[in-house]
Design a protein around this motif. Sequence first.
Motif, PDB file in Angstrom:
ATOM      1  N   PRO A   1      79.205 -47.538  16.083  1.00  0.00           N
ATOM      2  CA  PRO A   1      79.470 -48.707  15.242  1.00  0.00           C
ATOM      3  C   PRO A   1      79.553 -48.324  13.765  1.00  0.00           C
ATOM      4  O   PRO A   1      79.044 -47.290  13.351  1.00  0.00           O
ATOM      5  N   ASP A   2      80.205 -49.197  13.014  1.00  0.00           N
ATOM      6  CA  ASP A   2      80.287 -48.982  11.570  1.00  0.00           C
ATOM      7  C   ASP A   2      78.899 -49.078  10.963  1.00  0.00           C
ATOM      8  O   ASP A   2      78.029 -49.784  11.483  1.00  0.00           O
ATOM      9  N   PRO A   3      78.691 -48.368   9.852  1.00  0.00           N
ATOM     10  CA  PRO A   3      77.386 -48.473   9.185  1.00  0.00           C
ATOM     11  C   PRO A   3      77.109 -49.928   8.781  1.00  0.00           C
ATOM     12  O   PRO A   3      78.044 -50.692   8.521  1.00  0.00           O
ATOM     13  N   PRO A   4      75.836 -50.320   8.725  1.00  0.00           N
ATOM     14  CA  PRO A   4      75.508 -51.682   8.306  1.00  0.00           C
ATOM     15  C   PRO A   4      76.107 -51.985   6.929  1.00  0.00           C
ATOM     16  O   PRO A   4      76.149 -51.124   6.053  1.00  0.00           O
ATOM     17  N   GLY A   5      76.596 -53.194   6.785  1.00  0.00           N
ATOM     18  CA  GLY A   5      77.156 -53.605   5.504  1.00  0.00           C
ATOM     19  C   GLY A   5      78.618 -53.254   5.320  1.00  0.00           C
ATOM     20  O   GLY A   5      79.186 -53.487   4.250  1.00  0.00           O
ATOM     21  N   THR A   6      79.260 -52.693   6.357  1.00  0.00           N
ATOM     22  CA  THR A   6      80.684 -52.352   6.250  1.00  0.00           C
ATOM     23  C   THR A   6      81.495 -53.644   6.127  1.00  0.00           C
ATOM     24  O   THR A   6      81.354 -54.541   6.957  1.00  0.00           O
ATOM     25  N   PRO A   7      82.337 -53.745   5.091  1.00  0.00           N
ATOM     26  CA  PRO A   7      83.165 -54.955   4.960  1.00  0.00           C
ATOM     27  C   PRO A   7      84.093 -55.114   6.168  1.00  0.00           C
ATOM     28  O   PRO A   7      84.536 -54.138   6.774  1.00  0.00           O
ATOM     29  N   ALA A   8      84.388 -56.367   6.486  1.00  0.00           N
ATOM     30  CA  ALA A   8      85.222 -56.676   7.659  1.00  0.00           C
ATOM     31  C   ALA A   8      86.590 -56.014   7.566  1.00  0.00           C
ATOM     32  O   ALA A   8      87.113 -55.520   8.576  1.00  0.00           O
ATOM     33  N   TRP A   9      87.194 -55.958   6.384  1.00  0.00           N
ATOM     34  CA  TRP A   9      88.527 -55.369   6.253  1.00  0.00           C
ATOM     35  C   TRP A   9      88.500 -53.875   6.590  1.00  0.00           C
ATOM     36  O   TRP A   9      89.446 -53.364   7.159  1.00  0.00           O
ATOM     37  N   GLN A  10      87.392 -53.202   6.252  1.00  0.00           N
ATOM     38  CA  GLN A  10      87.294 -51.784   6.601  1.00  0.00           C
ATOM     39  C   GLN A  10      87.149 -51.604   8.101  1.00  0.00           C
ATOM     40  O   GLN A  10      87.751 -50.702   8.681  1.00  0.00           O
ATOM     41  N   ALA A  11      86.351 -52.447   8.718  1.00  0.00           N
ATOM     42  CA  ALA A  11      86.175 -52.371  10.174  1.00  0.00           C
ATOM     43  C   ALA A  11      87.505 -52.615  10.886  1.00  0.00           C
ATOM     44  O   ALA A  11      87.821 -51.943  11.872  1.00  0.00           O
ATOM     45  N   ARG A  12      88.305 -53.567  10.374  1.00  0.00           N
ATOM     46  CA  ARG A  12      89.607 -53.851  10.978  1.00  0.00           C
ATOM     47  C   ARG A  12      90.610 -52.723  10.729  1.00  0.00           C
ATOM     48  O   ARG A  12      91.546 -52.544  11.492  1.00  0.00           O
ATOM     49  N   ALA A  13      90.437 -51.965   9.669  1.00  0.00           N
ATOM     50  CA  ALA A  13      91.391 -50.899   9.324  1.00  0.00           C
ATOM     51  C   ALA A  13      91.213 -49.655  10.182  1.00  0.00           C
ATOM     52  O   ALA A  13      92.103 -48.806  10.228  1.00  0.00           O
ATOM     53  N   VAL A  14      90.096 -49.540  10.877  1.00  0.00           N
ATOM     54  CA  VAL A  14      89.819 -48.321  11.652  1.00  0.00           C
ATOM     55  C   VAL A  14      90.842 -48.119  12.756  1.00  0.00           C
ATOM     56  O   VAL A  14      91.385 -47.022  12.917  1.00  0.00           O
ATOM     57  N   HIS A  15      91.143 -49.148  13.536  1.00  0.00           N
ATOM     58  CA  HIS A  15      92.068 -48.979  14.662  1.00  0.00           C
ATOM     59  C   HIS A  15      93.474 -48.570  14.200  1.00  0.00           C
ATOM     60  O   HIS A  15      94.024 -47.588  14.705  1.00  0.00           O
TER      61      HIS A  15
ATOM     62  N   ASP B   1      93.454 -39.632   5.815  1.00  0.00           N
ATOM     63  CA  ASP B   1      92.184 -39.585   6.531  1.00  0.00           C
ATOM     64  C   ASP B   1      91.136 -38.807   5.733  1.00  0.00           C
ATOM     65  O   ASP B   1      89.989 -39.242   5.613  1.00  0.00           O
ATOM     66  N   VAL B   2      91.533 -37.675   5.190  1.00  0.00           N
ATOM     67  CA  VAL B   2      90.611 -36.873   4.370  1.00  0.00           C
ATOM     68  C   VAL B   2      90.199 -37.658   3.128  1.00  0.00           C
ATOM     69  O   VAL B   2      89.016 -37.690   2.760  1.00  0.00           O
ATOM     70  N   ALA B   3      91.158 -38.313   2.486  1.00  0.00           N
ATOM     71  CA  ALA B   3      90.848 -39.110   1.295  1.00  0.00           C
ATOM     72  C   ALA B   3      89.863 -40.231   1.637  1.00  0.00           C
ATOM     73  O   ALA B   3      88.906 -40.483   0.891  1.00  0.00           O
ATOM     74  N   ALA B   4      90.079 -40.904   2.777  1.00  0.00           N
ATOM     75  CA  ALA B   4      89.173 -41.982   3.180  1.00  0.00           C
ATOM     76  C   ALA B   4      87.774 -41.432   3.473  1.00  0.00           C
ATOM     77  O   ALA B   4      86.767 -42.044   3.087  1.00  0.00           O
ATOM     78  N   ALA B   5      87.711 -40.283   4.152  1.00  0.00           N
ATOM     79  CA  ALA B   5      86.403 -39.689   4.455  1.00  0.00           C
ATOM     80  C   ALA B   5      85.666 -39.310   3.165  1.00  0.00           C
ATOM     81  O   ALA B   5      84.460 -39.559   3.034  1.00  0.00           O
ATOM     82  N   LEU B   6      86.386 -38.737   2.222  1.00  0.00           N
ATOM     83  CA  LEU B   6      85.763 -38.379   0.940  1.00  0.00           C
ATOM     84  C   LEU B   6      85.350 -39.622   0.156  1.00  0.00           C
ATOM     85  O   LEU B   6      84.303 -39.632  -0.502  1.00  0.00           O
ATOM     86  N   TRP B   7      86.152 -40.666   0.205  1.00  0.00           N
ATOM     87  CA  TRP B   7      85.813 -41.918  -0.466  1.00  0.00           C
ATOM     88  C   TRP B   7      84.512 -42.488   0.106  1.00  0.00           C
ATOM     89  O   TRP B   7      83.622 -42.902  -0.635  1.00  0.00           O
TER      90      TRP B   7
ATOM     91  N   HIS C   1      82.184 -40.803   1.583  1.00  0.00           N
ATOM     92  CA  HIS C   1      81.077 -39.903   1.278  1.00  0.00           C
ATOM     93  C   HIS C   1      80.685 -39.934  -0.198  1.00  0.00           C
ATOM     94  O   HIS C   1      79.507 -40.023  -0.534  1.00  0.00           O
ATOM     95  N   LEU C   2      81.675 -39.853  -1.082  1.00  0.00           N
ATOM     96  CA  LEU C   2      81.389 -39.706  -2.503  1.00  0.00           C
ATOM     97  C   LEU C   2      81.231 -41.036  -3.241  1.00  0.00           C
ATOM     98  O   LEU C   2      80.450 -41.114  -4.187  1.00  0.00           O
ATOM     99  N   VAL C   3      81.965 -42.057  -2.834  1.00  0.00           N
ATOM    100  CA  VAL C   3      81.920 -43.334  -3.547  1.00  0.00           C
ATOM    101  C   VAL C   3      80.965 -44.309  -2.855  1.00  0.00           C
ATOM    102  O   VAL C   3      80.042 -44.836  -3.481  1.00  0.00           O
ATOM    103  N   LEU C   4      81.200 -44.543  -1.557  1.00  0.00           N
ATOM    104  CA  LEU C   4      80.354 -45.495  -0.836  1.00  0.00           C
ATOM    105  C   LEU C   4      79.010 -44.903  -0.440  1.00  0.00           C
ATOM    106  O   LEU C   4      78.067 -45.635  -0.157  1.00  0.00           O
ATOM    107  N   ARG C   5      78.970 -43.578  -0.375  1.00  0.00           N
ATOM    108  CA  ARG C   5      77.743 -42.854   0.002  1.00  0.00           C
ATOM    109  C   ARG C   5      77.167 -43.352   1.332  1.00  0.00           C
ATOM    110  O   ARG C   5      75.971 -43.526   1.486  1.00  0.00           O
ATOM    111  N   ASP C   6      78.086 -43.563   2.308  1.00  0.00           N
ATOM    112  CA  ASP C   6      77.620 -43.964   3.632  1.00  0.00           C
ATOM    113  C   ASP C   6      77.720 -42.766   4.583  1.00  0.00           C
ATOM    114  O   ASP C   6      78.038 -41.653   4.171  1.00  0.00           O
TER     115      ASP C   6
END
Length: 181
Positions: free
Chosen positions: A77-91, A157-163, A165-170
């Motif tokens: 599952p997405d980390p707690p507090g993940t905005p709905a738009w991010q959860a919908r963007a995964v698929h 994908d790499v940019a999103a993963a870095l975002w 990690h570095l910005v959201l720190r999740d």
Amino acid sequence: MAIRDTPTGHGIPARLLHWGIAGLVAAAWLLGNFMEDLLPRGPARQAGLDRHAGLDAPVIGLSLLRLYRRAVNPAPPDPPGTPAWQARAVHPADVTLYAPTLAVPLSGVLDRWVRGRPLAPFGLIPMPPPFTPPFGRVWGEAHEVLANRLLLAVAADVAAALWHHLVLRDAVLRRMLLGRG
């Protein structure tokens, strides 16, 4: 690190499939893009292109295995507090990566077969064309276009993963890293 996915991370099989496919795709992309440019026509260039094409079957096989694994074992599952738009963007983001990961090597195989050349995974057992694919040389053009499209999807994908990690720190990036994460 767990064998199965847990709420906090992907299991060993998911991580190995992810990074194994990533390594094979990177090797194929580098060989495909630079072999033709760096070597004159001849045996060395053809050997490099054969190695490039030989990576198609393993990428297809591992990608199908990854899709099967994902179908029977959904992602954590997405980390707690993940905005709905991010959860919908995964698929859609997954489809953006998975579809060309299969389409690029499949179009490469069809291009080889149109040319009457066998496919030899890792340079081993040659598999001659079982049929002549329709549409002729379209497969070669499709292969190049799709490969560049895949490169853009990987960069996103790499940019999103870095975002994450570095910005959201999740924990999104750590869920897929090898080792303890």
